[in-house]
Enzyme design. Structure first.
Site, PDB file in Angstrom:
ATOM      1  N   ARG A 105     -13.478  -0.361  -1.002  1.00  0.00           N
ATOM      2  CA  ARG A 105     -12.362   0.337  -1.638  1.00  0.00           C
ATOM      3  C   ARG A 105     -11.057  -0.384  -1.364  1.00  0.00           C
ATOM      4  O   ARG A 105     -10.212  -0.528  -2.251  1.00  0.00           O
ATOM      5  CB  ARG A 105     -12.278   1.787  -1.136  1.00  0.00           C
ATOM      6  CG  ARG A 105     -11.195   2.592  -1.854  1.00  0.00           C
ATOM      7  CD  ARG A 105     -11.593   2.829  -3.301  1.00  0.00           C
ATOM      8  NE  ARG A 105     -10.502   3.360  -4.095  1.00  0.00           N
ATOM      9  CZ  ARG A 105      -9.687   2.643  -4.849  1.00  0.00           C
ATOM     10  NH1 ARG A 105      -9.823   1.316  -4.904  1.00  0.00           N
ATOM     11  NH2 ARG A 105      -8.737   3.208  -5.565  1.00  0.00           N
ATOM     12  N   HIS A 135       0.804   5.071  -1.820  1.00  0.00           N
ATOM     13  CA  HIS A 135       0.162   6.120  -1.032  1.00  0.00           C
ATOM     14  C   HIS A 135       1.051   6.800   0.007  1.00  0.00           C
ATOM     15  O   HIS A 135       0.593   7.721   0.683  1.00  0.00           O
ATOM     16  CB  HIS A 135      -1.089   5.550  -0.365  1.00  0.00           C
ATOM     17  CG  HIS A 135      -2.080   5.043  -1.361  1.00  0.00           C
ATOM     18  ND1 HIS A 135      -2.752   5.870  -2.239  1.00  0.00           N
ATOM     19  CD2 HIS A 135      -2.487   3.776  -1.656  1.00  0.00           C
ATOM     20  CE1 HIS A 135      -3.552   5.154  -3.009  1.00  0.00           C
ATOM     21  NE2 HIS A 135      -3.404   3.872  -2.685  1.00  0.00           N
ATOM     22  N   CYS A 137       0.824  -1.217   0.000  1.00  0.00           N
ATOM     23  CA  CYS A 137       0.000   0.000   0.000  1.00  0.00           C
ATOM     24  C   CYS A 137       0.854   1.261   0.000  1.00  0.00           C
ATOM     25  O   CYS A 137       0.514   2.272  -0.628  1.00  0.00           O
ATOM     26  CB  CYS A 137      -0.923   0.013   1.215  1.00  0.00           C
ATOM     27  SG  CYS A 137      -1.957  -1.450   1.393  1.00  0.00           S
ATOM     28  N   CYS A 139      -8.372  -2.051  -4.029  1.00  0.00           N
ATOM     29  CA  CYS A 139      -6.984  -1.600  -4.050  1.00  0.00           C
ATOM     30  C   CYS A 139      -6.029  -2.780  -3.889  1.00  0.00           C
ATOM     31  O   CYS A 139      -5.000  -2.866  -4.563  1.00  0.00           O
ATOM     32  CB  CYS A 139      -6.764  -0.574  -2.936  1.00  0.00           C
ATOM     33  SG  CYS A 139      -5.247   0.384  -3.093  1.00  0.00           S
TER      34      CYS A 139
END
Length: 308
Positions: free
Chosen positions: A265, A226, A222, A269
């Site tokens: 979501r 991000h 992740c 992802c």
């Protein structure tokens, strides 16, 4: 005299005990708080001057894009808007969409669901009290030794009152959460995740490990998109910062043509990373959301919202 000494001794013991509980509670969250402060500092520094920090952004970005396309000097609360916090053109389009938000219907539908009585005469207020209770989730339940998310709590409220559980990604679940999120926003609630036990601290660490561990055939995690990847882009999509990612859920995504939960979501992802996502109320998913939520502690809740 002895009675007086006994009372004084007991009072001192209680005071010391209360002090130790407070101290221990702070100790349990000390590492998490260091992580959170470091993350805030990282993003505020990165977006202080994108042109000066060009190595942190898309490698082929022009000087004009870095100077005029990316907002500079962003502070903590600004990041709640996702990539719209720094994407100047995108933010203008976002503000236009907010003039007549497509999720207004979902908020109204969620209010109806909140007020609707179950077959036994009870309702969601029996479980949650007031709709702004959304701000209390996720939390670590020491008695059950697990993280409890809002999605889990909604379905437990339903089933404990003889009703069927809902889809955890969309539909009534997302509509009810939209109404609860708007209520929390109206009450100016902020994210306030607490880590006041060793078990909660361990859950936080496992969630952090999941966020930063490479998985799947693409070997991504992740953070690559991000944290270090925020402000960069994949094809024409600008990547959102980790800070503030959980504040605006549930969201109406143009791609979905409807409102969806945070679990929906995150599942999408994780699939994009080439992984099989954990179940929406699995230990892995709940601890991941617990970690993510703690990292946005202190941010105002601003859901529901709209994203591409």
């Amino acid at each position: 005299m002895l009675l007086k000494i006994a009372k004084t001794t007991a009072l001192i013991a209680l005071t010391v005990s209360a002090f130790n509980i407070t101290l221990n509670a702070k100790d349990f969250s000390s590492q998490a708080e260091k992580d959170r402060v470091a993350l805030v500092k990282y993003f505020e520094t990165k977006f202080q001057d994108p042109l000066k920090n060009r190595a942190e952004f898309f490698p082929y970005a022009t000087d004009d894009e870095l100077e005029n396309g990316i907002a500079k000097g962003l502070k903590f609360q600004d990041f709640a808007l996702g990539n719209y916090s720094y994407n100047i053109d995108g933010k203008a389009q976002y503000e236009d969409l907010r003039e007549m938000p497509p999720y207004d219907y979902d908020i109204d539908a969620g209010e109806v669901l909140w007020n609707k009585a179950f077959a036994n005469g009870k309702s969601f207020s029996t479980c949650f009290g007031t709709p702004d209770a959304l701000s209390k989730y996720p939390y670590f339940d020491d008695a059950r030794n697990q993280v409890v998310t809002l999605t889990q709590a909604v379905n437990e409220c339903l089933t404990s009152n003889g009703e069927k559980a809902w889809n955890t990604k969309k539909g009534d679940m997302a509509k009810l959460q939209a109404y609860m999120a708007k209520s929390a926003q109206d009450e100016e609630k902020v994210i306030d995740v607490k880590i006041d036990s060793q078990a909660a601290a361990d859950a936080y660490e496992r969630g952090k490990e999941y966020y930063y561990t490479q998985r799947g055939y693409l070997k991504l995690n992740c953070a690559e998109c991000h944290v270090t990847g925020s402000g960069k882009r994949v094809r024409n999509e600008k990547l959102s910062p980790f800070l503030g990612q959980v504040t605006h859920f549930p969201v109406y995504r143009l791609k979905w043509k409807g409102v969806g939960t945070l679990e929906r979501r995150m599942s999408g992802c994780i699939k994009d990373q080439g992984q099989v996502p954990p179940g929406d109320t699995s230990k892995d998913m709940k601890e991941l959301l617990f970690f993510m939520s703690y990292m946005s502690n202190g941010m105002k809740l601003d859901g529901p919202d709209i994203r591409k």
